[in-house]
Design a protein around this motif. Structure first.
Motif, PDB file in Angstrom:
ATOM      1  N   SER A 180     -33.404  11.059 -10.984  1.00  0.00           N
ATOM      2  CA  SER A 180     -33.318  10.271  -9.744  1.00  0.00           C
ATOM      3  C   SER A 180     -34.638   9.577  -9.441  1.00  0.00           C
ATOM      4  O   SER A 180     -35.221   9.730  -8.360  1.00  0.00           O
ATOM      5  CB  SER A 180     -32.906  11.163  -8.563  1.00  0.00           C
ATOM      6  OG  SER A 180     -31.648  11.768  -8.825  1.00  0.00           O
ATOM      7  N   GLY A 181     -35.113   8.807 -10.405  1.00  0.00           N
ATOM      8  CA  GLY A 181     -36.376   8.102 -10.236  1.00  0.00           C
ATOM      9  C   GLY A 181     -36.309   7.023  -9.171  1.00  0.00           C
ATOM     10  O   GLY A 181     -35.225   6.558  -8.788  1.00  0.00           O
ATOM     11  N   ASN A 182     -37.468   6.637  -8.671  1.00  0.00           N
ATOM     12  CA  ASN A 182     -37.567   5.614  -7.633  1.00  0.00           C
ATOM     13  C   ASN A 182     -37.755   4.243  -8.288  1.00  0.00           C
ATOM     14  O   ASN A 182     -38.805   3.968  -8.876  1.00  0.00           O
ATOM     15  CB  ASN A 182     -38.748   5.923  -6.719  1.00  0.00           C
ATOM     16  CG  ASN A 182     -38.758   5.042  -5.481  1.00  0.00           C
ATOM     17  OD1 ASN A 182     -38.215   3.941  -5.493  1.00  0.00           O
ATOM     18  ND2 ASN A 182     -39.366   5.527  -4.409  1.00  0.00           N
ATOM     19  N   PRO A 237     -33.228   7.431  -4.788  1.00  0.00           N
ATOM     20  CA  PRO A 237     -34.387   8.105  -5.381  1.00  0.00           C
ATOM     21  C   PRO A 237     -34.652   9.446  -4.701  1.00  0.00           C
ATOM     22  O   PRO A 237     -34.419   9.609  -3.501  1.00  0.00           O
ATOM     23  CB  PRO A 237     -35.527   7.124  -5.140  1.00  0.00           C
ATOM     24  CG  PRO A 237     -35.096   6.285  -3.981  1.00  0.00           C
ATOM     25  CD  PRO A 237     -33.603   6.184  -4.085  1.00  0.00           C
ATOM     26  N   ALA A 238     -35.150  10.390  -5.478  1.00  0.00           N
ATOM     27  CA  ALA A 238     -35.428  11.730  -4.956  1.00  0.00           C
ATOM     28  C   ALA A 238     -36.826  11.830  -4.370  1.00  0.00           C
ATOM     29  O   ALA A 238     -37.115  12.788  -3.627  1.00  0.00           O
ATOM     30  CB  ALA A 238     -35.258  12.764  -6.068  1.00  0.00           C
ATOM     31  N   ARG A 239     -37.694  10.852  -4.645  1.00  0.00           N
ATOM     32  CA  ARG A 239     -39.097  10.964  -4.230  1.00  0.00           C
ATOM     33  C   ARG A 239     -39.642   9.597  -3.804  1.00  0.00           C
ATOM     34  O   ARG A 239     -39.146   8.568  -4.263  1.00  0.00           O
ATOM     35  CB  ARG A 239     -39.960  11.484  -5.402  1.00  0.00           C
ATOM     36  CG  ARG A 239     -39.638  12.913  -5.843  1.00  0.00           C
ATOM     37  CD  ARG A 239     -40.143  13.177  -7.253  1.00  0.00           C
ATOM     38  NE  ARG A 239     -39.440  12.367  -8.232  1.00  0.00           N
ATOM     39  CZ  ARG A 239     -38.256  12.686  -8.758  1.00  0.00           C
ATOM     40  NH1 ARG A 239     -37.653  13.802  -8.380  1.00  0.00           N
ATOM     41  NH2 ARG A 239     -37.674  11.896  -9.631  1.00  0.00           N
ATOM     42  N   ILE A 240     -40.671   9.626  -2.975  1.00  0.00           N
ATOM     43  CA  ILE A 240     -41.390   8.390  -2.659  1.00  0.00           C
ATOM     44  C   ILE A 240     -42.222   7.966  -3.859  1.00  0.00           C
ATOM     45  O   ILE A 240     -42.220   6.807  -4.263  1.00  0.00           O
ATOM     46  CB  ILE A 240     -42.292   8.577  -1.420  1.00  0.00           C
ATOM     47  CG1 ILE A 240     -41.441   8.830  -0.178  1.00  0.00           C
ATOM     48  CG2 ILE A 240     -43.172   7.347  -1.217  1.00  0.00           C
ATOM     49  CD1 ILE A 240     -42.267   9.095   1.061  1.00  0.00           C
ATOM     50  N   GLN A 241     -42.952   8.903  -4.421  1.00  0.00           N
ATOM     51  CA  GLN A 241     -43.812   8.653  -5.571  1.00  0.00           C
ATOM     52  C   GLN A 241     -43.343   9.516  -6.736  1.00  0.00           C
ATOM     53  O   GLN A 241     -43.349  10.744  -6.648  1.00  0.00           O
ATOM     54  CB  GLN A 241     -45.274   9.009  -5.241  1.00  0.00           C
ATOM     55  CG  GLN A 241     -45.945   8.047  -4.294  1.00  0.00           C
ATOM     56  CD  GLN A 241     -46.681   6.933  -5.029  1.00  0.00           C
ATOM     57  OE1 GLN A 241     -46.192   6.402  -6.013  1.00  0.00           O
ATOM     58  NE2 GLN A 241     -47.857   6.594  -4.545  1.00  0.00           N
ATOM     59  N   ASP A 242     -42.947   8.888  -7.811  1.00  0.00           N
ATOM     60  CA  ASP A 242     -42.534   9.615  -9.007  1.00  0.00           C
ATOM     61  C   ASP A 242     -43.743  10.059  -9.824  1.00  0.00           C
ATOM     62  O   ASP A 242     -44.845   9.499  -9.695  1.00  0.00           O
ATOM     63  CB  ASP A 242     -41.673   8.709  -9.897  1.00  0.00           C
ATOM     64  CG  ASP A 242     -40.226   8.666  -9.447  1.00  0.00           C
ATOM     65  OD1 ASP A 242     -39.743   9.683  -8.916  1.00  0.00           O
ATOM     66  OD2 ASP A 242     -39.584   7.612  -9.645  1.00  0.00           O
ATOM     67  N   ARG A 296     -43.086   6.485 -13.238  1.00  0.00           N
ATOM     68  CA  ARG A 296     -43.656   5.376 -12.467  1.00  0.00           C
ATOM     69  C   ARG A 296     -44.378   4.353 -13.351  1.00  0.00           C
ATOM     70  O   ARG A 296     -44.449   3.173 -13.016  1.00  0.00           O
ATOM     71  CB  ARG A 296     -44.629   5.942 -11.430  1.00  0.00           C
ATOM     72  CG  ARG A 296     -44.837   5.028 -10.261  1.00  0.00           C
ATOM     73  CD  ARG A 296     -45.903   5.477  -9.282  1.00  0.00           C
ATOM     74  NE  ARG A 296     -46.204   6.889  -9.255  1.00  0.00           N
ATOM     75  CZ  ARG A 296     -47.362   7.372  -8.794  1.00  0.00           C
ATOM     76  NH1 ARG A 296     -48.297   6.538  -8.355  1.00  0.00           N
ATOM     77  NH2 ARG A 296     -47.592   8.665  -8.763  1.00  0.00           N
ATOM     78  N   TYR A 304     -36.527  18.871 -10.712  1.00  0.00           N
ATOM     79  CA  TYR A 304     -36.309  17.455 -10.975  1.00  0.00           C
ATOM     80  C   TYR A 304     -34.873  17.119 -11.347  1.00  0.00           C
ATOM     81  O   TYR A 304     -34.480  15.953 -11.289  1.00  0.00           O
ATOM     82  CB  TYR A 304     -37.264  16.963 -12.078  1.00  0.00           C
ATOM     83  CG  TYR A 304     -38.666  16.792 -11.574  1.00  0.00           C
ATOM     84  CD1 TYR A 304     -39.098  15.590 -11.038  1.00  0.00           C
ATOM     85  CD2 TYR A 304     -39.559  17.860 -11.590  1.00  0.00           C
ATOM     86  CE1 TYR A 304     -40.385  15.432 -10.545  1.00  0.00           C
ATOM     87  CE2 TYR A 304     -40.849  17.726 -11.100  1.00  0.00           C
ATOM     88  CZ  TYR A 304     -41.253  16.515 -10.576  1.00  0.00           C
ATOM     89  OH  TYR A 304     -42.525  16.370 -10.077  1.00  0.00           O
TER      90      TYR A 304
END
Length: 487
Positions: free
Chosen positions: A219-221, A255-260, A265, A350
């Motif tokens: 679930s990348g951003n 996305p699962a995160r603000i910063q991957d 990234r 993750y």
């Protein structure tokens, strides 16, 4: 049938001939170009010394040959025989075929002064698949003298082919004026580099798609792939890669995160850099396969008096060694992200799955050992990435005081191809297992290329209980070398 005209030879054509079954022919214009070059060389040799034609070679360059000697051609045969020594493992048929078609293309460029009948003999050798036995050690990036001298001995019938037979129609003799012009080439080194380039092009394309599968499984951003970020990139290759990845992961979910992590990234930089170096190497190789780098270089026309020769050092494959070094470094750097993605795919934080993508959390190891296998392959890639262009050597009583060692770089590149396919195969295996366990479906994703890779991943064994994973890895690695997987 591929026509060799000395003007253009696509790397894909080299791969086709190397694979067997594709025959070659010389264009009439190439034959005439070689004949004109032969006339030019002969006319020039009447008025001045010409290295290897009227002199010895290497430290013997100051030794003049007696033009009136009735046995002058014995010198050419002696040159071939003395230079034909190589050692180590026997190279595969694919590499040898690639070497022969590249040498044909270079001769067809018309800068060697060689008799066109020699090129005709190489055409016959290649089309009959009566190949010389070539071994790995001999060249140092200043011309593959042993490989090509050995080829000449095979054409003469003095050496057996790879199959232990004689060529169908051995040449009766080899003129001294045709000896050095035939062997003064880095055709073997270029062949190994060209074949590695073609294989890497496929693997890197599939690596890009496998990375997108990992991105979706974790679930990348996609903000890191956005057009705004892409426009700010420091390289057109990175900008383009961001667009490719953005299209691949479209529909992958929230996305699962603000910063991957960096391994997600910085995908455009890691993969874009590899593609950039791969393209640069391809451009150089396209030039080298039609380059008349023979020493001496024959030019001009005997008919109008513009004939001449130039003694030079273009045969030293400095640029090729540097380009391969740069590509190796880019691949080695990118592999850090491969390993990290494989590691994170094993992490419940993750993927939301059991650790190591196992069937349960009761102590099963799942794909744990695949991390180790991938790390071993990356170790090989990083060892291969040590720059060979910094090496040097002094040979032939000091007459040759440097070498590019491009031959070492091309050998390393072949090793990197095998190792990288293993790394990409393992990432594909882990990402596909994660997506399957998450219950994801191909309909979620907009990209046809992503869907095709998704289906390819689902073709791998579905059993997640602890078992022997070697067959799974073999199947996944096989997928990574297929052009169809990444398109």
């Amino acid at each position: 049938m591929i026509e060799i005209d000395g003007k253009r030879l696509h790397l894909s054509d080299i791969a086709a001939v190397a694979g067997g079954g594709t025959k070659v022919t010389l264009a009439p214009s190439a034959v005439e170009r070689m004949a004109a070059s032969q006339r030019s060389a002969r006319a020039t040799a009447l008025s001045r010394p010409v290295y290897g034609r009227s002199t010895g070679v290497g430290a013997n360059r100051s030794v003049a040959l007696d033009a009136g000697d009735k046995d002058l051609n014995v010198h050419g045969l002696n040159l071939l025989r003395s230079h034909a020594v190589d050692a180590g493992r026997v190279l595969d048929r694919e590499t040898v075929r690639a070497m022969l078609v590249i040498r044909l293309s270079q001769l067809a460029a018309g800068s060697s002064g060689i008799n066109p009948s020699v090129a005709d003999a190489v055409v016959d050798m290649l089309n009959a698949d009566a190949l010389p036995e070539v071994r790995e050690f001999g060249g140092i990036g200043t011309a593959d003298l042993p490989a090509l001298a050995g080829t000449a001995l095979t054409l003469l019938g003095e050496r057996p082919t790879m199959d232990g037979r004689r060529v169908p129609a051995p040449l009766e003799t080899w003129a001294t004026e045709d000896a050095l012009p035939f062997i003064s080439s880095s055709a073997l080194t270029i062949a190994q580099a060209a074949l590695a380039h073609q294989r890497l092009s496929t693997i890197v394309e599939n690596l890009t798609t496998a990375s997108a599968l990992s991105f979706a499984a974790m679930s990348g951003n996609p903000e890191a792939l956005s057009p705004e970020v892409a426009r700010a990139a420091d390289s057109p290759a990175v900008t383009e890669m961001a667009g490719v990845l953005r299209g691949l992961v479209e529909g992958s979910g929230e996305p699962a995160r603000i910063q991957d992590p960096y391994c997600l990234r910085t995908l455009p930089q890691a993969l874009g850099s590899v593609v950039e170096e791969l393209d640069a190497l391809g451009t150089l190789l396209e030039r080298l396969v039609v380059a008349g780098h023979e020493n001496p270089l024959v030019y001009g026309s005997a008919e109008d008096g513009s004939n001449g020769v130039a003694h030079h050092g273009l045969f030293q494959m400095t640029s090729l060694a540097r380009r391969m070094d740069a590509l190796q470094l880019a691949i080695g750097a990118a592999c850090a992200t491969n390993l990290r993605r494989i590691s994170l795919l094993c992490d419940p934080a993750y993927t939301g799955l059991h650790r190591f993508l196992a069937g349960d959390d009761a102590g099963q190891s799942g794909v744990m050992m695949l991390e180790y296998v991938a790390a071993a392959a990356v170790g090989r890639i990083r060892a291969n990435a040590q720059p060979v262009s910094l090496q040097t050597v002094v040979l032939s009583l000091g007459a040759e005081e440097d070498a590019s060692f491009a031959s070492v770089a091309s050998s390393h590149m072949d090793s990197t191809v095998r190792a990288l396919s293993t790394v990409v195969g393992i990432e594909l295996l882990c990402a596909s297992r994660a997506l399957r366990l998450q219950g994801r479906t191909r309909e979620e994703f907009a990209s046809p290329r992503f869907r095709k890779a998704f289906d390819a991943g689902l073709s791998l064994p579905a059993d997640v209980q602890d078992r022997d994973l070697r067959p799974d890895v073999d199947a996944a690695v096989h997928l990574t070398v297929l052009p169809e997987f990444g398109r």
